[in-house]
Write an enzyme that holds these catalytic residues in place. Structure first.
Site, PDB file in Angstrom:
ATOM      1  N   ASP A  19     -22.949   1.364  29.552  1.00  0.00           N
ATOM      2  CA  ASP A  19     -24.291   1.033  30.045  1.00  0.00           C
ATOM      3  C   ASP A  19     -25.009   0.057  29.106  1.00  0.00           C
ATOM      4  O   ASP A  19     -25.834  -0.754  29.523  1.00  0.00           O
ATOM      5  CB  ASP A  19     -25.180   2.277  30.161  1.00  0.00           C
ATOM      6  CG  ASP A  19     -24.446   3.537  30.557  1.00  0.00           C
ATOM      7  OD1 ASP A  19     -23.227   3.609  30.332  1.00  0.00           O
ATOM      8  OD2 ASP A  19     -25.080   4.461  31.080  1.00  0.00           O
ATOM      9  N   ASP A  65     -31.525   2.449  25.145  1.00  0.00           N
ATOM     10  CA  ASP A  65     -32.018   1.873  26.401  1.00  0.00           C
ATOM     11  C   ASP A  65     -33.387   1.206  26.271  1.00  0.00           C
ATOM     12  O   ASP A  65     -34.023   0.899  27.285  1.00  0.00           O
ATOM     13  CB  ASP A  65     -32.039   2.937  27.502  1.00  0.00           C
ATOM     14  CG  ASP A  65     -30.643   3.194  28.052  1.00  0.00           C
ATOM     15  OD1 ASP A  65     -29.815   2.272  28.017  1.00  0.00           O
ATOM     16  OD2 ASP A  65     -30.379   4.312  28.525  1.00  0.00           O
TER      17      ASP A  65
HETATM   18  N1  GLY Z   1     -27.674   4.337  31.831  1.00  0.00           N
HETATM   19  C1  GLY Z   1     -27.559   5.626  32.383  1.00  0.00           C
HETATM   20  C2  GLY Z   1     -27.034   5.651  33.761  1.00  0.00           C
HETATM   21  O1  GLY Z   1     -26.562   4.661  34.282  1.00  0.00           O
HETATM   22  O2  GLY Z   1     -27.086   6.721  34.332  1.00  0.00           O
END
Ligand code: GLY
Length: 374
Positions: free
Chosen positions: A157, A101
């Site tokens: 994600d 991320d």
């Molecule tokens: N990327 C983690 C979530 O959407 O919770």
């Protein structure tokens, strides 16, 4: 009431006035904190639950400030974004907690800062983060999610993190970042998408051979269910991949996701946490609404006059979230109140910084803001 562009613009202008009244107090509550605002407890900002400065949403607060600066031109938002960005530098010293991320963390903090002001230090930060993200690529065709034992795991994600890689190639002229991003996106097309337009949250690959081992339940209800935020990540993520590459297969994937998303939410335009969740408890997720709305606005932009359905969908999602769940009081520094971390967790119907970020991004985009593109 039948939709038209004027209706959306008028609504967005009204929301900007509310933001101008509320956000200075939210900034004041953030100044001087030694963490980045994530959620709210007892009327005060509270940090993310894990990973300290490396908490995956920590770029959303400076990004929210930059979006406010873009919309209002008021310097207090740029100053707060810079303060938060300087704090985020500490995460670069904590490599063992950084993860896939880094795209969320630096594309929309430092990357957006560079886009708005030309700041060279911000550009270097985002390029450094792109190196970290590229370093997580497994040559079997995916970017590794998370740390620890999840060596061969990839998650939907991560489609949003690809923006950082496309941006890095555009900035440097080096195609490696884009090629990694497209390799990952193609793997997602093959192994995450289902015939009805929904998608998996997690796919576990053998990290040595790339063979698919398992598709476990993630943040939704169960194996095979439809976690709404994951559906929104796919929708927006593939729209971004299309915008940066022009590859029609990514546009088709985003459109399939968007059509499926609209079918699931059009009764009240307030996304459930999982489209397959039981009738009780009713769990909503305002983050999914904002992410999907911004993805639909990207689709509307590329489709021109043929994109009306998606502009209307975005407007209805944002408006419904605002009417049902916005808290415009100055006591609460956050805006949306019904964000949900995961179906099987305790963080239901709380404030989350990315719920507010995507809401503000959606409002800015309805007003024609085009400088800050993922
Ligand atoms: N990327 C983690 C979530 O959407 O919770």
């Amino acid at each position: 009431m039948a939709f038209n562009e004027e209706m959306a613009r008028t609504w967005a202008e009204k929301i900007v006035k509310k933001l101008e009244e509320k956000m200075p107090a939210a900034v004041q509550k953030a100044q001087g904190l030694s963490f980045l605002p994530y959620t709210v407890k007892d009327g005060q900002w509270a940090p993310g639950p894990f990973d300290g400065l490396c908490w995956w949403t920590n770029g959303f607060w400076p990004a929210e400030m930059l979006m406010m600066y873009a919309v209002t031109g008021q310097s207090l938002y740029l100053e707060e974004a810079s303060r938060a960005e300087n704090m985020l530098d500490g995460a670069f010293q904590d490599l063992e907690h950084l993860h896939h991320d880094v795209g969320f963390m630096w594309r929309i903090s430092s990357g957006f800062h560079h886009e708005l002001t030309g700041d060279e230090k911000s550009k270097k930060r985002a390029l450094f983060a792109a190196q970290l993200l590229a370093g997580r690529y497994n040559p079997n065709g995916f970017i590794r999610a998370w740390n620890g034992e999840c060596v061969g795991w990839a998650i939907i994600d991560c489609m949003m993190n690809l923006s950082l890689l496309y941006w890095a190639s555009e900035q440097t002229g080096d195609p490696r970042y884009r090629l990694i991003a497209m390799s990952h996106a193609d793997t997602v097309l093959t192994h995450f998408f289902r015939p009805d337009g929904s998608n998996e949250h997690i796919v576990c690959f053998d990290p040595e051979t790339g063979a698919v081992l398992e598709k476990p339940a993630g943040q939704g209800v169960a194996v095979g269910s439809q976690w709404s935020r994951g559906q929104a990540w796919a929708l927006y993520g593939f729209a971004i991949s299309y915008c940066h590459t022009g590859a029609e297969r990514y546009l088709r994937a985003s459109l399939r996701s968007a059509d499926h998303f609209i079918e699931q939410v059009q009764a009240d335009w307030l996304p459930n946490c999982d489209f397959c969740q039981p009738s009780e408890p009713i769990l909503k997720d305002d983050c999914a609404a904002g992410i999907a709305a911004c993805g639909m606005l990207s689709l509307a932009d590329v489709l021109g006059t043929k994109g009306e359905k998606y502009r209307e969908g975005a407007f209805r999602l944002l408006k419904a979230a605002e009417e049902a769940h916005a808290d415009w009081s100055l006591d609460n520094p956050a805006i949306l109140t019904h964000c949900t971390g995961a179906y099987h967790s305790n963080d239901h119907h709380i404030a989350m910084n990315y719920g507010d970020f995507y809401f503000i991004e959606g409002v800015a985009r309805l007003l024609g803001e085009k400088r800050l593109q993922w």
